[in-house]
Design a protein around this motif. Structure first.
Motif, short mmCIF file in Angstrom:
data_model
loop_
_atom_site.label_atom_id
_atom_site.label_comp_id
_atom_site.label_asym_id
_atom_site.label_seq_id
_atom_site.Cartn_x
_atom_site.Cartn_y
_atom_site.Cartn_z
N PHE A 121 34.77 47.75 36.65
CA PHE A 121 35.56 46.52 36.73
C PHE A 121 36.70 46.71 37.73
O PHE A 121 37.05 47.84 38.09
CB PHE A 121 36.09 46.12 35.35
N ASP A 172 38.82 41.25 37.95
CA ASP A 172 38.20 40.98 36.65
C ASP A 172 39.25 40.79 35.57
O ASP A 172 39.12 39.92 34.70
CB ASP A 172 37.26 42.12 36.24
N SER A 199 40.85 37.34 36.04
CA SER A 199 39.97 36.16 36.00
C SER A 199 40.09 35.49 34.64
O SER A 199 40.59 36.07 33.69
CB SER A 199 38.53 36.58 36.28
N THR A 256 34.77 40.12 25.80
CA THR A 256 34.69 41.01 26.95
C THR A 256 35.62 42.19 26.73
O THR A 256 36.80 42.01 26.45
CB THR A 256 35.10 40.26 28.23
N TYR A 308 36.74 45.81 28.58
CA TYR A 308 36.70 46.74 29.70
C TYR A 308 37.17 48.10 29.19
O TYR A 308 38.18 48.19 28.50
CB TYR A 308 37.59 46.27 30.85
#
Length: 180
Positions: free
Chosen positions: A57, A61, A64, A96, A98
Motif C-alpha cells: 500500500f 491508499d 483515499s 480494509t 493495511y
C-alpha cells in the motif's frame, strides 16, 4: 526555635508533587490508554517496502476514501498472535486493513501470515522502524483507525480483543464513517 533546612522540606514537597501527578493521572477516563497527539490529525506519510510478493500500500491508499485500519505487527510479537483472529473477523466484515510489518525478518513475517492467515488488504515492511517512529508507535501491536480523508480517528496500542473491538475500535470506525 529551630530553623527548617531545605533538606527537611524537599522530601515532603517532592512526595506531595508526585502524589498530585498520580491523582491527576487517575482522573483520566481510561488510565490504561496511551494518549496520542495524532488523533484528529492527518496520518503521517507511508514509507514501507514490499514484503515478499504481497500487494503493497501507498500513502495515497491511506488518504483515499473509506474507513480503514492500519495495523503494526511482527512475527516475534506474542500479542500480535492473540489479536490476529480479530483482524481476520474485521477483514471478513469488509473492513480494509493495511498491515505494517515492524522490524521483522521477511521469511518469519511471511511464515506468520501463512500459518495464521492474511487479513491485510495490502502490506508493507518497516524494517528499520522509521515509519513507526513518525507515527508515534510505542510497540506492536498497534492499530490506527483512519477516516476517508486520511485523518487518524483512533490510535490503539495493544492487542485487539473482543472488549477492545466492541468499546473502542467499532465506535471509532462508526465515527469515521459518520464523518465521510
Amino acid at each position: 526555635m529551630a530553623k527548617l533546612s531545605p533538606l527537611m522540606i524537599a522530601p515532603p514537597a517532592i512526595f506531595a508533587g508526585l502524589a498530585a501527578l498520580f491523582f491527576v493521572g487517575m482522573l483520566r477516563e481510561n488510565p490504561d490508554e496511551l494518549p496520542s497527539t495524532m488523533t484528529g490529525k492527518p496520518a503521517p506519510a507511508v514509507q514501507v517496502t514490499p514484503l515478499g510478493d504481497k500487494p503493497v500500500f501507498t500513502d495515497a491508499d491511506i488518504r483515499s476514501g473509506g474507513v480503514k485500519l492500519l495495523n503494526y505487527w511482527a512475527s516475534w510479537c506474542a500479542p500480535c498472535r492473540v489479536e490476529h483472529p480479530k483482524l481476520e473477523e474485521l477483514a471478513d466484515q469488509g473492513i480494509t486493513i493495511y498491515g505494517v510489518n515492524y522490524k521483522d525478518k521477511p521469511g518469519n513475517a511471511l511464515g506468520f501470515l501463512q500459518e495464521l492467515g492474511d487479513p491485510y488488504t495490502a502490506i508493507g515492511a518497516d524494517e528499520n522502524g522509521r515509519m513507526a517512529l513518525n507515527w508515534g508507535v510505542y510497540g506492536v501491536p498497534e492499530t490506527y483507525v483512519i477516516d476517508g480523508q486520511g485523518n487518524i480517528v483512533l490510535r490503539f496500542a495493544g492487542p485487539i480483543t473482543d472488549r477492545v473491538l466492541e468499546n473502542q475500535i467499532m465506535p471509532a470506525i462508526e465515527k469515521a464513517k459518520a464523518g465521510e
